[in-house]
Design a protein around this motif. Structure first.
Motif, PDB file in Angstrom:
ATOM      1  N   LEU A 100      12.014  60.772   2.276  1.00 43.34           N
ATOM      2  CA  LEU A 100      11.852  62.223   2.164  1.00 43.34           C
ATOM      3  C   LEU A 100      13.094  62.992   2.596  1.00 43.34           C
ATOM      4  O   LEU A 100      13.087  64.229   2.609  1.00 43.34           O
ATOM      5  CB  LEU A 100      10.643  62.673   2.994  1.00 43.34           C
ATOM      6  CG  LEU A 100       9.275  62.179   2.517  1.00 43.34           C
ATOM      7  CD1 LEU A 100       8.187  62.567   3.511  1.00 43.34           C
ATOM      8  CD2 LEU A 100       8.946  62.724   1.135  1.00 43.34           C
ATOM      9  N   LYS A 101      14.128  62.251   2.972  1.00 40.47           N
ATOM     10  CA  LYS A 101      15.407  62.854   3.359  1.00 40.47           C
ATOM     11  C   LYS A 101      15.262  63.813   4.541  1.00 40.47           C
ATOM     12  O   LYS A 101      15.823  64.916   4.545  1.00 40.47           O
ATOM     13  CB  LYS A 101      16.042  63.585   2.168  1.00 40.47           C
ATOM     14  CG  LYS A 101      16.281  62.696   0.956  1.00 40.47           C
ATOM     15  CD  LYS A 101      16.844  63.493  -0.210  1.00 40.47           C
ATOM     16  CE  LYS A 101      17.045  62.603  -1.441  1.00 40.47           C
ATOM     17  NZ  LYS A 101      17.554  63.375  -2.607  1.00 40.47           N
ATOM     18  N   VAL A 154       3.865  64.808   5.900  1.00 37.10           N
ATOM     19  CA  VAL A 154       3.645  63.874   4.792  1.00 37.10           C
ATOM     20  C   VAL A 154       3.977  62.451   5.221  1.00 37.10           C
ATOM     21  O   VAL A 154       3.210  61.506   4.970  1.00 37.10           O
ATOM     22  CB  VAL A 154       4.493  64.284   3.566  1.00 37.10           C
ATOM     23  CG1 VAL A 154       4.427  63.209   2.487  1.00 37.10           C
ATOM     24  CG2 VAL A 154       4.017  65.617   3.002  1.00 37.10           C
ATOM     25  N   ALA A 155       5.110  62.275   5.892  1.00 38.91           N
ATOM     26  CA  ALA A 155       5.510  60.945   6.354  1.00 38.91           C
ATOM     27  C   ALA A 155       4.496  60.365   7.328  1.00 38.91           C
ATOM     28  O   ALA A 155       4.114  59.189   7.235  1.00 38.91           O
ATOM     29  CB  ALA A 155       6.890  61.025   7.008  1.00 38.91           C
ATOM     30  N   MET A 181      10.957  71.675   0.554  1.00 41.20           N
ATOM     31  CA  MET A 181       9.947  71.500   1.600  1.00 41.20           C
ATOM     32  C   MET A 181      10.577  71.705   2.972  1.00 41.20           C
ATOM     33  O   MET A 181      11.652  71.186   3.251  1.00 41.20           O
ATOM     34  CB  MET A 181       9.339  70.094   1.526  1.00 41.20           C
ATOM     35  CG  MET A 181       8.468  69.833   0.326  1.00 41.20           C
ATOM     36  SD  MET A 181       7.833  68.120   0.322  1.00 41.20           S
ATOM     37  CE  MET A 181       6.843  68.138   1.826  1.00 41.20           C
ATOM     38  N   PRO A 182       9.911  72.440   3.848  1.00 41.50           N
ATOM     39  CA  PRO A 182      10.414  72.548   5.224  1.00 41.50           C
ATOM     40  C   PRO A 182      10.314  71.199   5.931  1.00 41.50           C
ATOM     41  O   PRO A 182       9.519  70.341   5.555  1.00 41.50           O
ATOM     42  CB  PRO A 182       9.492  73.595   5.859  1.00 41.50           C
ATOM     43  CG  PRO A 182       8.255  73.581   5.017  1.00 41.50           C
ATOM     44  CD  PRO A 182       8.698  73.238   3.620  1.00 41.50           C
ATOM     45  N   VAL A 183      11.111  71.043   6.963  1.00 44.57           N
ATOM     46  CA  VAL A 183      11.172  69.752   7.657  1.00 44.57           C
ATOM     47  C   VAL A 183       9.816  69.370   8.232  1.00 44.57           C
ATOM     48  O   VAL A 183       9.390  68.212   8.151  1.00 44.57           O
ATOM     49  CB  VAL A 183      12.244  69.801   8.766  1.00 44.57           C
ATOM     50  CG1 VAL A 183      12.209  68.526   9.598  1.00 44.57           C
ATOM     51  CG2 VAL A 183      13.625  70.002   8.168  1.00 44.57           C
ATOM     52  N   PHE A 184       9.088  70.341   8.821  1.00 47.49           N
ATOM     53  CA  PHE A 184       7.807  69.996   9.433  1.00 47.49           C
ATOM     54  C   PHE A 184       6.802  69.490   8.398  1.00 47.49           C
ATOM     55  O   PHE A 184       5.980  68.617   8.698  1.00 47.49           O
ATOM     56  CB  PHE A 184       7.237  71.194  10.200  1.00 47.49           C
ATOM     57  CG  PHE A 184       6.560  72.229   9.347  1.00 47.49           C
ATOM     58  CD1 PHE A 184       5.206  72.128   9.044  1.00 47.49           C
ATOM     59  CD2 PHE A 184       7.269  73.306   8.840  1.00 47.49           C
ATOM     60  CE1 PHE A 184       4.577  73.081   8.263  1.00 47.49           C
ATOM     61  CE2 PHE A 184       6.653  74.261   8.063  1.00 47.49           C
ATOM     62  CZ  PHE A 184       5.300  74.149   7.767  1.00 47.49           C
TER      63      PHE A 184
END
Length: 337
Positions: free
Chosen positions: A322-323, A32-33, A24-27
């Motif tokens: 989510l690291k 999600v967070a 998953m890309p960071v954005f």
């Protein structure tokens, strides 16, 4: 001979079989967070949120009651599930809103740090990034907020004269989110779906900026050993919410009253229809008294403390799960590309 080859094949497969989170890309992780944090915090304070809307819009029926008496009155007329009336629309709105809000904040913050080094890395960056992200999220999700307010405004009425609730003649009754969209769109098209967006933006821009400014500013002055403390995050979030809401609350009252009024009716208090932010502040002060501009504020304090605190804490927790890499690493990665 078979054992070494099988072992090397297993190692190779393990390297190829990346965790879905790593793909998953960071954005996307930030969205999600933010969405999870928003849904969790909004549902936790849903009864107080609905009561606040009723205090802002049904002043004649709820202003003289305290918080507990008002909640008891709601329970008698709508039952326990009535506390969550409109919460479906609220969660449906808050998930994309919070997802966009937090993600846009991180993106705007990185952009400012990379392109405006003269601003430094202090709380001013959080103020600007928070304001911009709040405005972005509002414009993308405002119709859902309008639907949530109209549904929460409705109260089930009893035919008994002792019910204490008078059914207004003007506003129509809605059966759900789709019904609200259909009815409001038939009144004035797309423009009607954004009724009240002016005071919303005027309120959210300083509020969102101050919220991040205070939260991140307080965290920056805490010793490193305590920065992961849940109690600390809750305390910083509560302070951010209280201060920001106090300064922008009258604009929230104007927004709610603009949202619940119908396209053709006059104001329910006999005054002219609210058509703008400053005109709305003047109308409410003249027809309902200046105290109405702060109706529900004490309840909002009770609501904001857990809401903002839970939201920030849940977001930081989800970032860890989510690291999501630290902001410094994201900034350096973007700068090297």
């Amino acid at each position: 001979m078979g054992t070494p080859s099988q072992g090397s094949a297993a190692v190779a497969a393990a390297r190829v079989d990346l965790c879905a989170l790593d793909l998953m890309p960071v954005f996307a992780k930030e969205m999600v967070a933010g969405g999870v944090a928003g849904a969790f915090s909004k549902t936790a304070i849903a009864p107080l949120e609905r009561l606040k809307i009723l205090l802002q819009t049904r002043t004649n029926e709820f202003r003289s009651l305290g918080v507990l008496s008002s909640l008891n009155k709601l329970r008698k007329h709508d039952g326990v599930l009535g506390f969550y009336k409109g919460n479906g629309a609220s969660v449906l709105r808050i998930v994309p809103y919070a997802a966009l809000h937090y993600m846009a904040y991180e993106r705007y913050r990185c952009w400012i740090l990379n392109n405006c080094p003269s601003l430094g890395t202090g709380p001013v960056v959080d103020l600007l990034a928070g304001s911009a992200s709040g405005g972005t999220a509002v414009l993308c999700t405002y119709p859902l907020d309008l639907a949530r307010t109209k549904l929460a405004f409705q109260v089930n009425y009893s035919d008994q004269p002792s019910s204490g609730l008078k059914k207004p003649k003007g506003p129509p009754s809605y059966g759900g989110i789709k019904d609200v969209f259909r009815g409001v769109y038939s009144e004035g098209g797309m423009r009607a779906l954004y009724r009240g967006v002016g005071p919303t933006l005027m309120g959210i821009l300083p509020y969102a900026g101050l919220k991040f400014y205070i939260y991140e500013g307080l965290k920056a002055h805490v010793p490193e050993d305590y920065k992961n403390s849940v109690t600390l995050k809750l305390s910083c979030g509560a302070a951010a919410g209280l201060f920001g809401q106090t300064l922008t609350y009258p604009l929230d009252v104007v927004r709610r009253q603009m949202q619940v009024q119908s396209h053709v009716q006059h104001d329910q208090f006999g005054g002219p229809r609210i058509t703008g932010t400053f005109q709305g502040l003047k109308v409410i002060k003249q027809t309902q008294g200046w105290r109405q501009l702060f109706a529900g504020l004490s309840l909002n304090y009770i609501k904001v403390v857990p809401s903002v605190a839970i939201g920030f804490t849940a977001y930081d927790t989800m970032k860890h799960l989510l690291k999501i890499p630290p902001r410094e690493n994201i900034k350096s990665d973007q700068g090297s590309t």
